[in-house]
Each structure stands twice: as structure tokens, then as C-alpha cells.
Design a protein around this motif. Sequence first.
Motif, mmCIF file in Angstrom:
data_model
loop_
_atom_site.group_PDB
_atom_site.id
_atom_site.type_symbol
_atom_site.label_atom_id
_atom_site.label_comp_id
_atom_site.label_asym_id
_atom_site.label_seq_id
_atom_site.Cartn_x
_atom_site.Cartn_y
_atom_site.Cartn_z
ATOM 1 N N LEU A 1 72.221 -84.655 73.349
ATOM 2 C CA LEU A 1 73.086 -83.758 72.655
ATOM 3 C C LEU A 1 73.472 -82.663 73.625
ATOM 4 O O LEU A 1 72.713 -82.302 74.517
ATOM 5 C CB LEU A 1 72.406 -83.183 71.434
ATOM 6 C CG LEU A 1 72.130 -84.271 70.389
ATOM 7 C CD1 LEU A 1 71.128 -83.789 69.411
ATOM 8 C CD2 LEU A 1 73.363 -84.732 69.763
ATOM 9 N N PRO A 2 74.385 -82.603 73.644
ATOM 10 C CA PRO A 2 74.850 -81.657 74.647
ATOM 11 C C PRO A 2 73.788 -80.620 74.987
ATOM 12 O O PRO A 2 73.082 -80.136 74.132
ATOM 13 C CB PRO A 2 76.063 -81.004 73.980
ATOM 14 C CG PRO A 2 76.548 -82.040 73.042
ATOM 15 C CD PRO A 2 75.322 -82.718 72.523
ATOM 16 N N LEU A 3 73.691 -80.267 76.252
ATOM 17 C CA LEU A 3 72.686 -79.315 76.715
ATOM 18 C C LEU A 3 73.247 -78.582 77.918
ATOM 19 O O LEU A 3 73.780 -79.193 78.829
ATOM 20 C CB LEU A 3 71.408 -80.063 77.109
ATOM 21 C CG LEU A 3 70.302 -79.205 77.707
ATOM 22 C CD1 LEU A 3 69.747 -78.286 76.640
ATOM 23 C CD2 LEU A 3 69.192 -80.087 78.248
ATOM 24 N N VAL A 4 73.138 -77.271 77.919
ATOM 25 C CA VAL A 4 73.608 -76.500 79.053
ATOM 26 C C VAL A 4 72.614 -76.650 80.186
ATOM 27 O O VAL A 4 71.427 -76.385 80.015
ATOM 28 C CB VAL A 4 73.747 -75.007 78.676
ATOM 29 C CG1 VAL A 4 74.130 -74.185 79.891
ATOM 30 C CG2 VAL A 4 74.780 -74.845 77.577
ATOM 31 N N ALA A 5 73.078 -77.133 81.336
ATOM 32 C CA ALA A 5 72.185 -77.325 82.469
ATOM 33 C C ALA A 5 71.691 -75.974 82.962
ATOM 34 O O ALA A 5 72.422 -74.995 83.004
ATOM 35 C CB ALA A 5 72.927 -78.057 83.597
ATOM 36 N N ALA A 6 70.405 -75.931 83.330
ATOM 37 C CA ALA A 6 69.816 -74.695 83.826
ATOM 38 C C ALA A 6 68.986 -75.002 85.061
ATOM 39 O O ALA A 6 68.635 -76.139 85.329
ATOM 40 C CB ALA A 6 68.942 -74.053 82.747
ATOM 41 N N ALA A 7 68.661 -73.983 85.818
ATOM 42 C CA ALA A 7 67.911 -74.177 87.046
ATOM 43 C C ALA A 7 66.500 -74.668 86.740
ATOM 44 O O ALA A 7 65.915 -74.345 85.721
ATOM 45 C CB ALA A 7 67.841 -72.851 87.817
ATOM 46 N N CYS A 8 65.973 -75.461 87.665
ATOM 47 C CA CYS A 8 64.630 -76.001 87.496
ATOM 48 C C CYS A 8 63.600 -74.891 87.636
ATOM 49 O O CYS A 8 63.676 -74.066 88.540
ATOM 50 C CB CYS A 8 64.390 -77.068 88.564
ATOM 51 S SG CYS A 8 62.732 -77.721 88.601
ATOM 52 N N HIS A 9 62.622 -74.867 86.741
ATOM 53 C CA HIS A 9 61.527 -73.911 86.848
ATOM 54 C C HIS A 9 60.549 -74.388 87.900
ATOM 55 O O HIS A 9 60.232 -75.568 87.972
ATOM 56 C CB HIS A 9 60.816 -73.774 85.504
ATOM 57 C CG HIS A 9 61.619 -72.975 84.515
ATOM 58 N ND1 HIS A 9 61.110 -72.600 83.306
ATOM 59 C CD2 HIS A 9 62.879 -72.479 84.557
ATOM 60 C CE1 HIS A 9 62.018 -71.902 82.629
ATOM 61 N NE2 HIS A 9 63.098 -71.838 83.383
ATOM 62 N N ALA A 10 60.041 -73.502 88.695
ATOM 63 C CA ALA A 10 59.136 -73.881 89.771
ATOM 64 C C ALA A 10 57.880 -74.559 89.252
ATOM 65 O O ALA A 10 57.275 -75.388 89.921
ATOM 66 C CB ALA A 10 58.765 -72.650 90.593
ATOM 67 N N ASP A 11 57.442 -74.222 88.039
ATOM 68 C CA ASP A 11 56.206 -74.788 87.503
ATOM 69 C C ASP A 11 56.452 -76.082 86.744
ATOM 70 O O ASP A 11 55.541 -76.616 86.114
ATOM 71 C CB ASP A 11 55.510 -73.779 86.583
ATOM 72 C CG ASP A 11 56.339 -73.409 85.359
ATOM 73 O OD1 ASP A 11 57.490 -73.881 85.264
ATOM 74 O OD2 ASP A 11 55.833 -72.670 84.506
ATOM 75 N N GLY A 12 57.655 -76.634 86.805
ATOM 76 C CA GLY A 12 57.941 -77.875 86.109
ATOM 77 C C GLY A 12 58.157 -77.686 84.627
ATOM 78 O O GLY A 12 58.107 -78.643 83.867
ATOM 79 N N GLY A 13 58.399 -76.455 84.198
ATOM 80 C CA GLY A 13 58.562 -76.195 82.777
ATOM 81 C C GLY A 13 59.948 -76.534 82.277
ATOM 82 O O GLY A 13 60.901 -76.623 83.043
ATOM 83 N N LEU A 14 60.064 -76.756 80.975
ATOM 84 C CA LEU A 14 61.376 -76.922 80.368
ATOM 85 C C LEU A 14 62.015 -75.548 80.246
ATOM 86 O O LEU A 14 61.339 -74.541 80.042
ATOM 87 C CB LEU A 14 61.264 -77.570 78.983
ATOM 88 C CG LEU A 14 61.251 -79.104 78.968
ATOM 89 C CD1 LEU A 14 59.961 -79.634 79.569
ATOM 90 C CD2 LEU A 14 61.442 -79.628 77.565
ATOM 91 N N THR A 15 63.320 -75.495 80.364
ATOM 92 C CA THR A 15 64.020 -74.229 80.243
ATOM 93 C C THR A 15 64.060 -73.795 78.781
ATOM 94 O O THR A 15 63.894 -74.629 77.865
ATOM 95 C CB THR A 15 65.461 -74.362 80.755
ATOM 96 O OG1 THR A 15 66.176 -75.231 79.877
ATOM 97 C CG2 THR A 15 65.491 -74.921 82.169
#
Length: 240
Positions: free
Chosen positions: A18-32
Motif C-alpha cells: 500500500l503505498p508507503l513513503v520511502a524513508a531513510a534506513c535506520h542504522a539499527d535496522g529499525g522500521l521507520t
Amino acid sequence: MTTSPRSCTPSLCLALVLPLVAAACHADGGLTPAEIEHLRQRARSAIATTLSVDIPEQRIRLEQPSRPIAPDNPALSALLADMRGTVRAMHGLGLAAVQIGVPVRVALLRREAGGEFQAFLNPQRVAASTQRLGSWERCLSVPWGYRYTERPAHLTIRYQTPDGAERRETLSGTEAVVFQQELDHLDGTLLSSGHDPRWFIPKDGMAGFLAEVGCADLENADCQARARAHWQARAKAARP
């Protein structure tokens, strides 16, 4: 030149992922935060669907490579629950997280024994056999029907389990074919990449296609070869 020993039936080769605004990757591997909210929205609305290449903004998301995720991510359980609910509702054999709008390296595969969906975190190809397996694959993110493929019949992978354990495993046959499609998804490659609808047999048109070929047993090597040749000739004849 390698040859394919058999061709699986369309029902076996169905790999749903479903549409999702892309965001930068978190350094800890977390979901935005946007991804976590996306999962919450899906849970509230009981959504069981996948992104589609027929919708331009969704295709862009499907074509982006997925990023690693930490096994201890607090949103992982919600993601896996959503993925399992979606793949079961859509009668699939496999699913990649990006197909529900979360571009992290998580994939599900239904194991042939027991029919349970196993979760693979951050999977990587280690080795692949030279032996090839011919299959008629379908993907619900590419709702154009079936396309003939030839993939390695055996695939060795390395991955993490949801509890953080490191694993190495060799998949064979249908499981290997299905999982290779999920790995492609995680790398932003689709069943439609480099192809257009003329290379696909509509999902409700497979019986008619096999009638044109003059055989219906795709487990038969001769039938497999005839179907492949007819598919290629039909697609080339449809070129503008």
C-alpha cells in the motif's frame, strides 16, 4: 547447455508475494515511523492485498531494493503477522515484505511438509546449481498471469530466524523456484522486469493455451518443450 528435468504445474508455481513513503534506513535496522504506522493501518482495516506493477507509484516501490532488518526489531512480529495473513488470504506460496509496502529484507516461504510459512530474515544466495528447473510462474504483484522461467533447481541460502539464529539451508524443486522469486523481490526485480504482458499467459487462459499446444500434462518433458516453444512463438508474433 543445461536442460530442465520437468515443469511444475501453474498451481504449484504460484508465488505470491500500500503505498508507503520511502524513508531513510535506520542504522539499527529499525522500521521507520511511516512503516510502523503503515502496519497499524493495515491491521485496523484488515487489508490483505499486495502492491501491483499496474499502479505506477506502487511499481516504483516494488522496484526499490529492500534493506536489512534486525531480528530484535519491535515491529517485526506485527510485520510477520500481516505477511502471513496476506499470503494465506491470497493462497500464495511465498511473499516478500516489500509486496505489502515495507521494503525490508523479510520473506516467507510455505514449506512443502506441513504447509507452514517459514520466515527468513536478511536472506542471501550462497550457491545455486547448474541444473535448471522449468516452471510457469505467477506473482500477484504482477497480475498478468503466467510466465515461463528456468531457474536453478537447487539453491543454498544463508539467513536469520526471527529469534536471531544464523542458518544455512539448501532448497530444492518448487521451494527453490518460489524462494528465488522472493529474493528477486528483495532486490527490486520483478517477474515482469524486462518483459511486458505479451510474455504472460492470462491466469484464466492457461487451459486454452495448453489446448493450443495440444497437451495438458506439464510434468511431461515433451509437453513442457512444446509449451515453451509455443509460448515463445506466440510472444514474438505479438510484437508491434
